[in-house]
Design an enzyme around this catalytic site. Structure first.
Site, PDB file in Angstrom:
ATOM      1  CB  SER A   8      -0.906   0.004   1.241  1.00 44.39           C
ATOM      2  OG  SER A   8      -1.511   1.265   1.432  1.00 44.39           O
ATOM      3  CE1 TYR A  32      -4.352  -3.075   3.747  1.00 45.40           C
ATOM      4  CE2 TYR A  32      -3.755  -0.760   3.474  1.00 45.40           C
ATOM      5  CZ  TYR A  32      -3.991  -2.014   2.928  1.00 45.40           C
ATOM      6  OH  TYR A  32      -3.860  -2.207   1.575  1.00 45.40           O
TER       7      TYR A  32
END
Length: 667
Positions: free
Chosen positions: A520, A533
């Protein structure tokens, strides 16, 4: 008047023949029988008159260049000028082939010239194309009348060019003239070149600098010796003119630039031509000469140093042998050539006047990247590609691309109905697609999946770890939700790691494999509210960086894709994302395809890289930006568990503007 030319299909030779055609006479060119088609194609391209340019079948490596007695009788007494250009001009060629072509080939050419002259020295002139390489690495000014003074001839190319010229100098059966061109580059008017050589070896490096950095950014580089660059049209024109000028037999001519530029200046000239950043500060490579040679050799022999240097040279397509010429110590006096060319109008043009043509021709015709198979089909056809999370979003879009390209595509997901539907649709379009259900947060299920795939397919070539879980929730709302951190780690890190460790043994055994981890942009931007996350993705990123060091030497590649925000079901609970810029799954799949084809260590957006750089250089300033973003973007109703407010959540204009400015970052 008739001519005989060896190496007429070579780079200098083709332009010399063009010049000779402007004069009277037949031009006989030596051509191997199996190269007749190549000759015909070149003759057509160059517009040679077939009645005047006559191929003579032979072989440079054979005595008298392979001509039969009948061929020699037919040419005897007719040839007045014998141009010998055939040779290997390649620093990377092996020593034996260079000796056969450059030294033995020159002796065969001399024997043929003597035979064509009927043993009468005055009847034929042997024009030998030597090179400034004949001087070796002579420290100082090398004159045109110097030969035996050459030094540093350990390199096979330098040695064979010196020795072949020595054969000509000792020849008594024919008259001779010797030409020593500098480093020959493309045509100054068209940019045409036939291979990568000399300064062209550094074009890939300059191109990579251009892709990575803006042209105005100052760079640190190396300065070195003076590099003598001349365009091929100057060499051909000078040879043609000097060859037909009387009373110059027994002379040697340096076809060089009388004002050569230093290595750093040459590279900067091409950097400007290619719009790459220039090396504004250059360190003279000779300054390292104070380090004893034994010490330099010992350092260079260390395995890590050798491997690192080798990797850089491979990436930039630079032969190791080229490095010795960075500190090239020789200058060339060319007063004989200047006298011979006086009044002809033939001179060396300044490099900066035609460098752009050389760069343009290289980029259009010679750039090694042009010849790399950049199609997905070329990389995945009939290869086993495993994609997790393959029933929707990025995984499905990537699987569709792989299946269309002919891969044996394996998609993995938890939901059987959606997964099998995706499989059947791709199979209906002709794809070789297999689907396996698995809960990748369950380590036992991961092991079962690995065993099943290996049993049914034997191995995995490419593993795309795409399946993941995202949680957008502030730390203050997570005090009693420790399981958020556990479940993101379980799927995003441990599940991926379990698959990697399961498929890795067969990859290592086969010495090839590629792991692509969908990470990410949040790992680079350190997005607030994504602590669970981002931490799980950062763990996978760190593992990949460590694994690269261990496994790259065993043929295993790792690619981390720091994916920006993508419109997938995973972000659907955060309604604010409906109004901010996002990638489509198809655009995200383009990044996966790029990773498969190019195998880079990392794929990231410029904003992601800039964020990481800013955080490293000015962490406090970056902290202010992140804090502002945290205050600007509140927790979603879903994060608060407020299902009633879920439909009422609407982004403000400030939020939309900030998200547009920081495109792709999770807020």
């Amino acid at each position: 008047m008739s001519y005989f030319v060896t190496g007429a299909t070579g780079f200098i030779g083709r332009f010399l023949v063009g010049n000779l055609l402007k004069r009277k006479g037949t031009i006989h060119v030596l051509v191997r029988k199996d190269s007749q088609k190549k000759f015909d194609a070149l003759a057509k391209k160059m517009g040679w008159d077939p009645k005047r340019v006559v191929p003579v079948h032979g072989d440079m490596t054979a005595p008298r260049c392979g001509l039969t007695p009948a061929q020699i009788r037919g040419l005897s007494g007719k040839v007045k000028h014998f141009f010998h250009l055939a040779a290997i001009y390649d620093l990377t060629a092996d020593a034996e082939s260079q000796r056969k072509a450059n030294v033995d080939g020159t002796q065969n050419a001399l024997d043929l010239a003597a035979a064509l002259g009927n043993g009468t020295p005055s009847s034929i002139v042997f024009h030998h194309t030597s090179s400034i390489a004949a001087a070796g690495l002579y420290p100082g000014i090398f004159r045109e009348d110097m030969f035996d003074e050459a030094e540093g001839l350990d390199d096979p190319y330098l040695r064979t060019k010196h020795d072949s010229e020595g054969l000509v100098r000792k020849e008594k059966r024919v008259k001779w003239r010797i030409y020593r061109p500098g480093m020959v580059v493309g045509h100054s008017q068209t940019g045409e070149m036939d291979k990568i050589d000399g300064p062209y070896y550094f074009f890939t490096l300059l191109k990579k600098m251009r892709e990575m950095l803006p042209p105005w950014m100052p760079m640190l580089g190396l300065e070195g010796g003076r590099i003598n660059v001349v365009p091929v049209d100057f060499v051909a024109d000078a040879m043609d003119h000097i060859a037909h000028k009387p009373k110059l037999d027994g002379h040697c001519f340096h076809l060089v630039d009388p004002e050569p530029m230093r290595v750093g200046e040459v590279l900067n000239t091409f950097a400007r031509a290619g719009h790459a950043p220039e090396m504004t500060m250059r360190l003279d490579a000779r300054m390292f000469a104070f380090i004893p040679g034994g010490v330099r050799g010992a350092i260079g022999s260390l395995p890590p140093v050798k491997r690192f240097v080798g990797m850089l040279l491979r990436d930039f397509k630079i032969p190791r042998g080229v490095l010795k010429f960075i500190t090239y110590p020789t200058r060339f006096d060319n007063r004989e050539t200047e006298r011979a060319l006086k009044g002809s109008g033939i001179s060396v043009p300044r490099l900066e006047t035609y460098a752009w043509r050389l760069w343009d021709y290289w980029e259009r015709h010679l750039d090694p990247d042009l010849f790399i198979d950049r199609t997905l089909k070329g990389k995945v056809r009939n290869k086993v590609v495993v994609i997790t999370g393959g029933s929707s979003g990025i995984g499905l879009a990537s699987a569709q691309r792989a299946a269309e390209a002919g891969a044996i595509t394996i998609i993995v997901a938890r939901g059987e109905e959606e997964l099998f539907k995706a499989r059947d649709e791709m199979k209906a379009r002709g794809g070789k697609v297999f689907a396996y259900t698995a809960d990748l947060a369950d380590m036992a299920d991961c092991d079962r999946l690995v065993a099943t795939i290996l049993k049914e397919h034997g191995h995995v070539d490419i593993l795309v770890n795409n399946a993941g879980r995202s949680i957008r929730r502030s730390i203050e709302l997570s005090y009693d939700r420790f399981h958020d951190f556990e479940r993101t780690m379980q799927l995003n890190y441990f599940g991926c790691l379990r698959l990697i460790m399961g498929f890795m043994p067969t990859m290592i055994q086969r010495r090839k494999g590629h792991i692509i981890n969908i990470s990410s942009i949040g790992v680079l931007a350190n997005s607030p509210r994504f602590s669970a996350y981002v931490a799980s993705k950062a763990a996978l990123d760190a593992f990949s960086r460590c694994a690269q060091g261990e496994l790259s030497g065993k043929g295993i590649s790792f690619t981390t894709i720091n994916m920006p925000l993508v419109r997938t079901p995973m972000i659907a609970p955060t309604k604010m994302y409906d109004s901010v810029p996002t990638l489509t799954p198809e655009e995200a799949a383009d990044l996966v395809v790029k990773g498969i084809i190019e195998k880079p260590s990392r794929i990231a957006t410029r904003l992601g890289i800039f964020s990481a750089l800013l955080n490293a250089v000015a962490p406090k300033a970056y902290e202010v930006i992140m804090s502002t973003a945290f205050e600007l973007f509140p927790d979603s109703a879903a994060a608060k568990g407020d299902k009633k407010a879920l439909k009422e959540e609407q982004p403000s204009q400030e939020q939309i503007a900030f998200a547009a400015l920081m495109r792709g970052v999770h807020w």
